[in-house]
Write a protein that holds these residues in place. Structure first.
Motif, mmCIF file in Angstrom:
data_model
loop_
_atom_site.group_PDB
_atom_site.id
_atom_site.type_symbol
_atom_site.label_atom_id
_atom_site.label_comp_id
_atom_site.label_asym_id
_atom_site.label_seq_id
_atom_site.Cartn_x
_atom_site.Cartn_y
_atom_site.Cartn_z
ATOM 1 N N ALA A 156 0.831 -1.208 0.000
ATOM 2 C CA ALA A 156 0.000 0.000 0.000
ATOM 3 C C ALA A 156 0.866 1.259 0.000
ATOM 4 C CB ALA A 156 -0.935 -0.006 1.205
ATOM 5 N N ALA A 157 1.973 1.223 0.730
ATOM 6 C CA ALA A 157 2.871 2.387 0.775
ATOM 7 C C ALA A 157 3.477 2.677 -0.594
ATOM 8 C CB ALA A 157 3.979 2.160 1.807
ATOM 9 N N PHE A 158 3.662 1.633 -1.389
ATOM 10 C CA PHE A 158 4.193 1.813 -2.741
ATOM 11 C C PHE A 158 3.092 2.082 -3.762
ATOM 12 C CE2 PHE A 158 8.011 -0.213 -1.005
ATOM 13 C CZ PHE A 158 8.981 0.629 -1.548
ATOM 14 N N GLY A 159 1.864 2.208 -3.289
ATOM 15 C CA GLY A 159 0.758 2.542 -4.173
ATOM 16 C C GLY A 159 0.222 1.380 -4.989
ATOM 17 N N VAL A 160 0.481 0.164 -4.561
ATOM 18 C CA VAL A 160 -0.003 -1.003 -5.293
ATOM 19 C C VAL A 160 -1.461 -1.260 -4.915
ATOM 20 C CG1 VAL A 160 0.304 -3.482 -5.645
ATOM 21 C CG2 VAL A 160 2.302 -2.017 -5.358
ATOM 22 N N SER B 2 -2.162 -6.837 -11.610
ATOM 23 C CA SER B 2 -1.030 -6.078 -12.148
ATOM 24 C C SER B 2 0.251 -6.769 -11.689
ATOM 25 C CB SER B 2 -1.059 -4.634 -11.633
ATOM 26 O OG SER B 2 -0.778 -4.604 -10.243
ATOM 27 N N PRO B 3 1.362 -6.458 -12.330
ATOM 28 C CA PRO B 3 2.616 -7.065 -11.870
ATOM 29 C C PRO B 3 2.926 -6.737 -10.406
ATOM 30 C CG PRO B 3 2.917 -6.107 -14.048
ATOM 31 C CD PRO B 3 1.546 -5.697 -13.564
ATOM 32 N N GLY B 4 2.624 -5.521 -9.986
ATOM 33 C CA GLY B 4 2.861 -5.141 -8.594
ATOM 34 C C GLY B 4 1.978 -5.915 -7.629
ATOM 35 N N ALA B 5 0.698 -6.067 -7.990
ATOM 36 C CA ALA B 5 -0.218 -6.823 -7.142
ATOM 37 C C ALA B 5 0.209 -8.287 -7.069
ATOM 38 C CB ALA B 5 -1.646 -6.708 -7.674
ATOM 39 N N ALA C 81 3.227 -9.464 -7.422
ATOM 40 C CA ALA C 81 4.453 -9.545 -6.610
ATOM 41 C C ALA C 81 4.125 -9.466 -5.122
ATOM 42 C CB ALA C 81 5.413 -8.425 -7.004
ATOM 43 N N ILE C 82 3.288 -8.525 -4.732
ATOM 44 C CA ILE C 82 2.940 -8.387 -3.310
ATOM 45 C C ILE C 82 2.189 -9.619 -2.819
ATOM 46 C CG2 ILE C 82 1.558 -7.064 -1.639
ATOM 47 C CD1 ILE C 82 4.169 -5.687 -2.415
ATOM 48 N N LEU C 83 1.253 -10.123 -3.617
ATOM 49 C CA LEU C 83 0.513 -11.325 -3.219
ATOM 50 C C LEU C 83 1.458 -12.522 -3.060
ATOM 51 C CD1 LEU C 83 -2.683 -10.951 -5.428
ATOM 52 C CD2 LEU C 83 -2.540 -10.768 -2.940
ATOM 53 N N MET C 84 2.411 -12.660 -3.964
ATOM 54 C CA MET C 84 3.357 -13.770 -3.856
ATOM 55 C C MET C 84 4.235 -13.620 -2.615
ATOM 56 S SD MET C 84 4.334 -14.639 -7.774
ATOM 57 C CE MET C 84 4.882 -16.298 -7.423
ATOM 58 N N VAL C 85 4.689 -12.403 -2.354
ATOM 59 C CA VAL C 85 5.512 -12.171 -1.162
ATOM 60 C C VAL C 85 4.688 -12.458 0.099
ATOM 61 C CG1 VAL C 85 6.731 -10.407 0.183
ATOM 62 C CG2 VAL C 85 7.099 -10.573 -2.278
#
Length: 141
Positions: free
Chosen positions: A32-36, A104-107, A109-113
């Motif tokens: 969220a801080a990175f705007g994803v 999205s690629p960002g979403a 990535a965050i979900l995988m992390v």
């Protein structure tokens, strides 16, 4: 000659679901801080992944893991540590298939992390908790 007198204290098993939930929320907050915009595809629609959803899912996974760990400890010789880690690895890989549903690629990535972080906390947190988990199960029955 000095001896190593450090004693290794294991965290109580009941703290692992709480730690997993906290770790998942931290990853969500970083995203969220990175705007994803954390959204995942569910069939033909998309669904927002809220911090509450992350918290609840991590708690459920941690509590279910605690129960499975207790059963493995009772059913296997040596506490079932190897069986536990293998099972966790298989389930983590399976859960990552759901994490690639990010919009999205960002979403993604965050979900995988999030999946990896929560999975690692549960797997390693309960790794040596087999004895504690089975002792707790036997005292409550």
């Amino acid at each position: 000659m000095a001896q190593n007198t450090a004693v290794r204290h294991a965290w109580p098993a009941w703290t692992v679901p709480l730690a997993a939930a906290a770790a998942g929320v931290v990853v969500w907050l970083i995203g969220a801080a990175f705007g994803v915009d954390l959204e995942a595809r569910t069939g033909a629609s998309t669904q927002a992944v809220s911090v509450v959803a992350v918290l609840i899912a991590a708690l459920v996974v941690g509590l279910a893991g605690w129960g499975v760990r207790a059963v493995l400890a009772r059913l296997t010789k040596g506490g079932g540590e190897v069986a536990w880690l293998v099972l966790c690895g298989v389930l983590l890989l399976a859960s990552l298939l759901g994490a690639v549903a990010g919009t999205s690629p960002g979403a993604t990535a965050i979900l995988m992390v999030e999946h990896v972080v929560v999975g690692v906390v549960v797997a390693l947190g309960l790794r040596r908790a087999g004895g504690q988990a089975s002792e707790l199960a036997s005292t409550t029955s």
